[in-house]
Design a protein around this motif. Structure first.
Motif, short mmCIF file in Angstrom:
data_model
loop_
_atom_site.label_atom_id
_atom_site.label_comp_id
_atom_site.label_asym_id
_atom_site.label_seq_id
_atom_site.Cartn_x
_atom_site.Cartn_y
_atom_site.Cartn_z
N GLY A 501 1.06 -1.38 -0.38
CA GLY A 501 0.01 -0.10 0.35
C GLY A 501 0.91 1.26 0.05
N GLY A 502 2.03 1.31 -0.88
CA GLY A 502 2.75 2.42 -0.52
C GLY A 502 3.73 2.71 0.26
N ASP A 503 3.80 1.94 1.67
CA ASP A 503 5.23 2.01 2.45
C ASP A 503 6.25 1.85 1.92
N ILE A 504 6.90 3.23 2.05
CA ILE A 504 7.97 4.07 2.01
C ILE A 504 8.77 3.09 2.82
N ARG A 505 9.02 2.57 3.32
CA ARG A 505 9.89 2.06 4.69
C ARG A 505 10.31 1.09 4.25
N GLU A 506 9.07 0.19 3.77
CA GLU A 506 9.62 -1.53 3.21
C GLU A 506 10.21 -1.49 1.61
N VAL A 507 9.31 -0.23 1.16
CA VAL A 507 10.39 0.02 -0.31
C VAL A 507 11.58 0.27 -0.18
N LEU A 508 12.23 0.99 0.85
CA LEU A 508 13.78 0.74 1.11
C LEU A 508 14.33 -0.21 1.64
N ARG A 509 13.32 -0.32 2.57
CA ARG A 509 14.15 -2.15 3.32
C ARG A 509 14.03 -3.25 1.78
N THR A 510 13.75 -3.32 0.79
CA THR A 510 13.20 -3.79 0.06
C THR A 510 14.51 -3.51 -0.99
N MET A 511 15.10 -2.26 -0.85
CA MET A 511 16.56 -1.83 -1.25
C MET A 511 17.49 -1.81 -0.68
N PHE A 512 17.85 -2.16 0.95
CA PHE A 512 19.19 -1.98 1.37
C PHE A 512 19.09 -3.66 1.11
N HIS A 513 18.31 -4.34 0.84
CA HIS A 513 18.90 -5.98 1.24
C HIS A 513 18.51 -6.53 -0.29
N SER A 514 18.84 -5.64 -1.25
CA SER A 514 19.02 -6.63 -2.39
C SER A 514 20.97 -6.63 -3.13
N PRO A 515 21.09 -7.19 -3.20
CA PRO A 515 21.74 -7.20 -4.06
C PRO A 515 22.40 -6.38 -4.70
N GLU A 516 21.55 -6.02 -5.48
CA GLU A 516 22.04 -4.91 -6.62
C GLU A 516 23.01 -3.60 -5.61
N PHE A 517 22.21 -2.88 -4.65
CA PHE A 517 22.81 -2.54 -3.61
C PHE A 517 24.13 -3.00 -2.77
N TRP A 518 23.93 -3.94 -2.52
CA TRP A 518 25.19 -4.51 -1.91
C TRP A 518 26.88 -5.18 -3.37
N SER A 519 26.35 -4.59 -4.56
CA SER A 519 26.99 -5.01 -5.11
C SER A 519 28.50 -4.28 -5.01
N ALA A 520 29.60 -5.18 -6.51
CA ALA A 520 30.74 -4.08 -6.52
C ALA A 520 30.53 -3.27 -7.68
N ASP A 521 29.67 -3.55 -8.07
CA ASP A 521 29.67 -2.36 -9.40
C ASP A 521 28.77 -1.22 -8.84
N ALA A 522 28.25 -1.34 -7.51
CA ALA A 522 27.48 -0.31 -7.06
C ALA A 522 28.36 0.51 -6.08
N TYR A 523 29.73 0.17 -5.77
CA TYR A 523 30.06 0.39 -4.61
C TYR A 523 31.23 2.30 -4.63
N ARG A 524 30.81 3.17 -4.27
CA ARG A 524 31.40 4.53 -4.77
C ARG A 524 31.66 4.80 -6.31
N VAL A 525 30.31 4.79 -6.55
CA VAL A 525 30.26 5.02 -7.80
C VAL A 525 29.09 6.18 -7.99
#
Length: 718
Positions: A501-525
């Motif tokens: 239902g548009g819960d911003i906190r849960e959308v952020l949680r999905t992003m912060f626990h995603s492999p894409e967020f923690w990939s070396a490709d996203a690190y310091r870019v």
């Protein structure tokens, strides 16, 4: 700042000063290091791309990634603290900010009591020019409260003098009289010569010369008595009192007063810039010092998403105080629909996008207006600004599937959503007489005639749309992951949005626990925006902000002042708009000024160097300690070599004990001239009780190293 080289001549040129050599060396350093920041985010090597899918981030890198993205930048020691708690546990805590003790920030903000006032009380206590004019023109009675009366009287007298001056100029030029604009300067040591208002009951008080005690007698009074004496002065007394003092004496005027008393003294000078200055300074201090960093970052994100410009209308600073503190910040990690409704009903947004003046073509108000012969049958005005931005920017996105017909229909839906008391300021109110009657057709759905309910129905429809889920997820991923986030991540975030239902906190949680967020490709870019750079530099150096206005002026110079984007789309989160030689040079100069305590912030380099006798350390040792403090990981060899070579070239291997500060620094006076913007002038407001100048650092070699490291391309990335 840097002039083009002149043609060489046979005349012997003077030997360049240490400062000029430092400037030239800074430019060479910047040019040497620029490729690292200009191209790193856009042209990654094939080998790095391959490693991204193979090498996971170390635990230390994960801590730094979390701190770089969820905060305005790590402070020395933050990486170790996050690792000790556990990165995932720290993220969960930031997602639940009410569990974080933020009492230290609360204590700082207690020095700005005006921002905690209800909107209407703030407007009436510290009036905008529209209220002052109403009192001056007899359309509104003067306040009964003697303190408020003194504030109004000062501004009324100033308004009357400006009005008379305009009339004199018009008479001389044979022109018409224009409404005088409020005086923009509230810098007490250089007050405008216009007289301030007095305590008389008439709208045009007598102009009186100051005949009271001299400044020394008043300054010698206890704070409460001194404050009472200032409030009791008539306008001429108040102004001539300050004009008759030496600049150093003005620093003592509010010494020992309570924050509330200080605000009254500032308001006697200019309430508009009191409110503007506190709005900007408290936002800066919150971003720097709040322990609830993700809350501050998300508040900043939504203030940019639902952008409102500081200079749109005379009451914008007052509205924005309420907008930031009461509308956006409390809902920054809640349900998006709640935030959407709150912004739609906020006076700040209603005025900024002109919906407060929008009238339905067939409404009662429009019909009556057309019947008035003075209107010449002119259309009272359906304004489509909010309807368009609501769909294009706030919800669906530019490719969200709406048409111009939908924009017009949505504009009709929101007719009657306006502001109580008009120019005097107030809260949201629905005016049925202005509302367009009949059904509307939005995105293929019929909205039945229902007054205010129509707007709530449309907001719900837009907030729950899959297009909105995708648009918001894309924006969040650009802000937190990369300038071109993986579509798969955006899709998963959008699904979370729809399922919750548009819960911003849960959308952020999905992003912060995603492999894409923690990939070396996203690190310091990601490249820091100017706002992120300024705030992260203060946090990394553990600076004590003594004069926030100087940092605000620096953000102006870098092109990203708070509430300074005029267009509704807000500032870009991507690197393209912020990375060029001139911008990076300005960042370098700011960093050098900050490290030399010339940017309104006191930096304790001895503490950062972590040594009993920092001045005795070799330059390599100092560089290593500062590199660790600011970056938490090794510099590139190219950058380290360039930094050390420049320091050696300018200062020698050990450096003089008290060398001149490096770099040109930020021009603190820039923007105060003709045509300067309100936010820039407000940023430079130095009230009455300016602190003394911050002592320069004892170790100028360390200051040079610190400035160069903070200004380096390595520090620009996160």
């Amino acid at each position: 700042m840097f002039r083009s080289a002149r043609r060489a001549s046979s005349r012997k040129l003077p030997q360049p000063s240490l400062r000029n050599r430092a400037r030239a060396a800074s430019l060479l350093l910047l040019l040497a290091m620029m490729p690292a920041v200009l191209f790193a985010a856009r042209h990654k090597k094939a080998a790095a791309a391959q490693n991204a899918a193979i090498r996971p981030l170390t635990e230390r890198e994960r801590a730094l990634q979390a701190l770089n993205r969820l905060t305005f930048g790590p402070r020395p020691g933050d990486v170790d603290r996050v690792m000790a708690m556990g990165v995932d546990k720290w993220i969960d805590l930031q997602l639940d900010p009410q569990k974080i003790d933020d009492s230290a920030l609360d204590a700082q903000l207690a020095g700005y009591p005006a921002i905690a006032m209800p909107l209407q009380d703030l407007i009436e206590r510290y009036p905008a020019d529209s209220l002052v004019r109403a009192v001056a023109d007899g359309k509104r009675p003067s306040p009964v409260d003697p303190v408020e009366r003194a504030i109004y009287n000062n501004q009324v007298a100033d308004y009357e003098q400006r009005k008379e001056k305009k009339a004199d100029q018009a008479a001389q030029n044979g022109g018409t009289v224009q409404t005088p604009q409020p005086a923009m300067s509230m810098q007490a040591p250089a007050m405008e010569p216009a007289a301030g208002p007095g305590m008389e009951t008439e709208n045009k008080p007598k102009r009186m010369a100051y005949t009271g005690p001299d400044a020394g007698e008043i300054l010698a009074l206890p704070p409460a008595e001194r404050w009472n004496r200032l409030v009791a002065m008539n306008p001429e007394e108040f102004r001539s009192f300050f004009q008759g003092m030496r600049p150093q004496d003005r620093l003592q005027v509010t010494d020992g007063m309570t924050p509330q008393q200080k605000e009254v003294v500032y308001a006697l000078v200019n309430p508009t810039q009191l409110v503007t200055g506190e709005l900007l300074q408290t936002r800066l201090l919150t971003d720097i010092y709040s322990e609830r960093q993700l809350q501050a970052v998300m508040t900043d994100f939504w203030l940019n998403h639902f952008n409102v410009y500081l200079r749109k209308g005379p009451l914008a600073p007052w509205y924005l105080v309420d907008y930031e503190r009461n509308i956006v910040a409390p809902r920054a990690m809640g349900k998006f629909e709640d935030l959407l409704v709150a912004t739609a009903q906020s006076p700040a947004m209603l005025f900024y996008l002109d919906n407060h003046a929008s009238i339905g073509p067939d409404s009662q108000a429009a019909v009556r207006a057309r019947m008035n012969p003075k209107n010449n049958n002119q259309d009272p005005g359906l304004n489509e600004n909010y309807g368009r931005e609501l769909m294009e920017l706030h919800t669906l996105g530019v490719d969200g599937g709406y048409t111009q017909k939908d924009v017009t229909e949505v504009a009709k839906v929101f007719t009657g959503w306006t502001i109580q008391d008009g120019a005097d300021g107030g809260q949201f109110v629905f005016n049925d007489r202005r509302h367009e009657p009949g059904p509307k057709h939005v995105l293929g759905k019929t909205i039945q005639d229902g007054g205010e309910r129509e707007g709530m129905e449309v907001l719900h429809m837009l907030a729950t749309s899959p297009a909105t889920a995708h648009h918001l997820s894309q924006e969040l991923a650009v802000r937190f992951v990369s300038d071109n986030p993986p579509p798969e991540l955006v899709d998963r975030m959008a699904q979370t949005y729809l399922h919750t239902g548009g819960d911003i906190r849960e959308v952020l949680r999905t992003m912060f626990h995603s492999p894409e967020f923690w990939s070396a490709d996203a690190y310091r870019v990601k490249v820091k925006t100017p706002e992120e750079f300024v705030i992260s530099a203060v946090r990394a150096s553990q600076g004590e902000v003594v004069r926030p206005a100087l940092l605000l002026n620096a953000m102006n110079k870098l092109g990203m002042s708070f509430f300074g984007c005029q267009t509704p789309n807000g500032y870009s989160w991507k690197a393209d708009g912020w990375v060029n030689t001139g911008d990076l040079l300005d960042r370098m100069n700011l960093a050098l000024a900050l490290a030399s305590n010339r940017q309104g912030t006191a930096v304790d380099l001895d503490a950062l160097l972590n040594a009993d006798n920092p001045g005795a350390q070799l330059v390599d040792q100092k560089e290593t300690e500062l590199e660790q403090a600011f970056l938490e990981e090794p510099l590139s060899d190219q950058t380290r070599s360039a930094v050390l070579n420049q320091v050696a070239a300018v200062m020698g291997p050990a450096g003089p004990a008290r060398a001149q500060p490096l770099g040109a620094g930020m021009n603190a006076a820039k923007g105060q001239g003709k045509g300067a913007s309100l936010e820039r002038k407000a940023a430079m407001v130095q009230m009455i009780d300016l602190p003394e100048a911050i002592p320069p650092p004892q170790d100028n070699q360390a200051a040079a190293l610190a400035g160069l490291l903070l200004g380096s391309p390595d520090f620009q990335k996160k």
